[in-house]
Write an enzyme that holds these catalytic residues in place. Structure first.
Site, short mmCIF file in Angstrom:
data_model
loop_
_atom_site.label_atom_id
_atom_site.label_comp_id
_atom_site.label_asym_id
_atom_site.label_seq_id
_atom_site.Cartn_x
_atom_site.Cartn_y
_atom_site.Cartn_z
N LYS A 84 0.94 -1.24 -0.41
CA LYS A 84 0.21 -0.09 -0.13
C LYS A 84 0.99 0.96 0.20
CE LYS A 84 -3.00 2.23 3.41
NZ LYS A 84 -3.99 2.33 4.38
N GLU A 136 10.60 -4.71 3.97
CA GLU A 136 10.53 -5.55 3.99
C GLU A 136 10.17 -6.34 2.34
OE1 GLU A 136 9.28 -5.01 6.07
OE2 GLU A 136 9.12 -6.13 7.67
N GLY A 163 -4.65 -2.15 5.54
CA GLY A 163 -4.06 -3.62 4.90
C GLY A 163 -4.54 -4.63 5.68
N ARG A 164 -5.15 -5.37 6.59
CA ARG A 164 -5.30 -6.33 6.61
C ARG A 164 -6.67 -6.69 6.28
NH1 ARG A 164 -4.53 -2.57 10.90
NH2 ARG A 164 -5.91 -2.26 12.08
N GLU A 211 -3.99 -7.00 14.98
CA GLU A 211 -3.29 -6.16 14.75
C GLU A 211 -4.75 -4.75 15.22
OE1 GLU A 211 -1.80 -4.16 10.84
OE2 GLU A 211 -0.36 -5.40 11.91
N HIS A 261 -2.51 -33.38 16.62
CA HIS A 261 -1.89 -34.60 17.48
C HIS A 261 -0.54 -33.56 18.01
CE1 HIS A 261 -3.49 -38.37 15.60
NE2 HIS A 261 -4.22 -37.59 14.74
N LYS A 310 9.66 -1.14 13.85
CA LYS A 310 10.47 -0.56 12.68
C LYS A 310 11.58 0.42 12.32
CE LYS A 310 6.00 -1.35 9.79
NZ LYS A 310 4.92 -0.62 9.43
O1 F6P Z 1 3.75 -3.63 9.90
C1 F6P Z 1 2.16 -3.79 9.14
C2 F6P Z 1 1.50 -3.41 8.28
O2 F6P Z 1 1.71 -1.70 8.22
C3 F6P Z 1 0.81 -3.48 7.17
O3 F6P Z 1 -0.68 -3.06 8.67
C4 F6P Z 1 0.07 -3.71 6.36
O4 F6P Z 1 -0.64 -4.77 6.33
C5 F6P Z 1 1.78 -4.28 6.69
O5 F6P Z 1 2.56 -3.52 7.15
C6 F6P Z 1 1.83 -3.89 4.66
O6 F6P Z 1 2.19 -2.38 4.46
P1 F6P Z 1 2.22 -1.78 2.74
O7 F6P Z 1 1.01 -3.02 2.47
O8 F6P Z 1 2.21 -1.10 3.02
O9 F6P Z 1 3.57 -2.34 2.81
#
Ligand code: F6P
Length: 538
Positions: free
Chosen positions: A197, A203, A257-258, A343, A374, A503
């Protein structure tokens, strides 16, 4: 909200035996609710009719229905970020206008959906090819959190509907994740979707750059861009990365995001199952939205799922809840729900800035059912801390020739809920030992280990078959459950400030780890760990 009264009611309910409650034949139908394709049974709990009335009263007093209507109407209920919360607009296929700041967002939503469909059809049919002219056989979605868990979970869940390119998911910044995923892929036939987003998540950007190097190494830097698409609101950043605007699918800040699998973040799912099946998924979510908005609390699945959650966590004080889907293809659902629930509702401060008046979101965890049986079910049955279990099972599977497997799956799911409730008394355990030929002290010594306390609560969600439409209903059900719980707690379920501090510190630590900065300002433990990592070759 009178949380103390809820705790007292839950305390008073403790001596009740669920199995005794169910001797009243009217309890099971009375403590279950259905909507669309879903049937939810919460009768295996200690909740009485009076407790439920109390919970519904709390729900009403909290103004949840008003907040729900405000959410659907585009009000800025995400107050700490000044944003509307409108993931529901992404699946509002039949709905009317949805206004944000006086503007109808639906034309934009539908336009993006149709661009996604055109792009997916193009890739699936081979009309859109790699720059070298070959077909895209593999898709690699690079994203993390909501930009990974939703599409990864749903793509796996809907495997029987795949008729497009193969989809793979890379999320962890551990280079091994990217390495393992791409090592068997042909870069010349791979389309990489960078799902972020913000297009700044470290990452994702690190993985995206390495993926671009991998592709460029085979097809040349000048052609690499043709192997990429982006799912992002940050159009300037996607352009800087070298992705053509025609392959950028954006979404607005009112999609968290979620909650984003319903829109562009779901592109890999759409590529796998096709636009029509993707629309069926959206329609499932939309059907649940209609139900959530219209049904009275007692007939409302999301509300009753939420109130059962509140009963167990805030009332009974159970610290965790286990989500136990029995289908293997729902194996990523617990991870998906961890982000969705934890979250969203893992907060200590209410919307008005005051401290939370009670414990907030529970710890959510789980695994597919029979595997869990199990492994950790031992603790669920005999551990000291009761864990409310949320079972989920489909009436049928997809493979007629393996129907006997499915019958076993269903039997296991029902048996576990029953076993948790019934338990096994010391007398019954003694009788078992006697039957096994034990007597005297040895019988006594062995019997106590075979006792199950029982009276452990669970709920069960039954659905007919895991189709796109059904999955859409299940995901939207859980989204609304989170909404109801958050609204009753008075917290903002739509921000996530708790992920920011770590972060920031990681960004500061990175040069220290790389040996480019001094570690002088670090605490003694972190310095020691860095020294240990260096001593071990890091
Ligand atoms: O670290 C949290 C977060 O902001 C989440 O809420 C989100 O889903 C994820 O990182 C990824 O964010 P982006 O889509 O901006 O890379």
């Amino acid at each position: 909200m009178d949380w103390d009264a809820l705790k007292s009611a839950a305390g008073a309910a403790k001596p009740r035996r669920i199995a005794d409650l169910l001797k009243d034949e009217s309890r099971a139908p009375e403590f279950s609710v259905s909507a669309g394709d879903l049937f939810f049974d919460y009768s295996k709990t200690t909740m009485s009719v009076e407790d439920r009335t109390h919970l519904v009263g709390m729900y009403q007093a909290a103004g949840v229905a008003e907040r729900r209507d405000a959410m659907f109407a585009g009000a800025k209920i995400n107050e700490t970020e000044g944003r509307a919360v409108l993931h529901t607009a992404l699946r509002n296929l039949d709905g009317g206008p949805v206004m944000v700041d006086g503007q109808d967002v639906m034309p934009g939503v539908l336009d993006t959906l149709s661009r996604m469909a055109d792009f997916s059809e193009g890739v699936r049919s081979g009309a859109i090819t790699a720059p070298g002219g070959g077909r895209f056989t593999d898709i690699v979605n690079i994203g993390i959190g909501g930009s990974d868990l939703g599409p990864a979970m749903a793509t796996l869940a809907l495997a029987p509907y795949h008729d497009g390119p193969r989809c793979h998911f890379v999320s962890n910044v551990d280079g091994a994740h990217l390495y393992d995923v791409v090592q068997d892929l042909n870069p010349g036939a791979t389309l990489v979707i960078v799902a972020s987003k913000t297009f700044t998540t470290i990452e994702t950007m690190t993985n995206a750059i390495s993926a671009r190097d991998w592709i460029a190494g085979k097809v040349g830097a000048e052609n690499a861009g043709g192997h990429f698409a982006a799912l992002s609101s940050a159009v300037d950043k996607t352009a800087a990365f070298g992705i053509d605007p025609s392959r950028v699918f954006g979404f607005e800040d009112w999609v968290g995001g979620r909650y984003s699998v319903w829109g562009p973040i779901g592109l890999s799912l759409m590529l796998a199952i096709g636009p029509e099946a993707f629309r069926a998924f959206l329609r499932g979510g939309e059907a649940m939205d209609r139900h959530f908005r219209a049904a009275d609390p007692l007939d409302n699945i999301p509300v009753m799922l939420a109130l059962t959650g509140i009963w167990h966590h805030q009332g009974c004080g159970y610290a965790t809840r286990a989500v136990l889907p029995y289908e293997q293809r729902l194996s990523r659902l617990p991870a998906y729900l961890q982000q969705l629930e934890m979250e969203s509702n893992g907060k200590s401060v209410r919307i008005d800035g005051s401290p939370a008046a009670t414990v907030t979101g529970p710890i959510v965890w789980g695994e597919p059912g029979t595997n869990g049986q199990h492994a950790f079910y031992q603790l669920i049955h005999q551990g000291t801390a009761p864990v409310p279990c949320e079972f989920m099972v489909g009436a049928t599977g997809h493979h007629d020739e393996l129907a006997h497997h499915h019958q076993l799956l269903v039997a296991n799911c029902l048996a576990q809920a029953e076993a948790l409730m019934l338990g096994r008394s010391l007398e019954a355990a003694r009788a078992l030992m006697q039957k096994a030929g034990l007597t005297g002290a040895e019988l006594e010594r062995q019997a106590c280990h075979r006792v199950f306390p029982g009276n452990r609560p669970s709920t069960t969600l039954v659905y007919p078959k895991l189709t796109p439409f059904v999955l859409g209903q299940i995901i939207a059900l859980y989204e609304h459950r989170v909404f109801v719980e958050g609204a009753m707690l008075g917290i903002n379920s739509y921000d996530q400030w708790g992920v920011e501090l770590g972060k920031e510190l990681a960004v500061k630590l990175q040069p220290v780890v790389a040996g480019e900065a001094e570690n002088g300002t670090l605490d003694a433990s972190t310095r020691q760990l860095l020294d240990a990592i260096r001593a071990q070759g890091g």
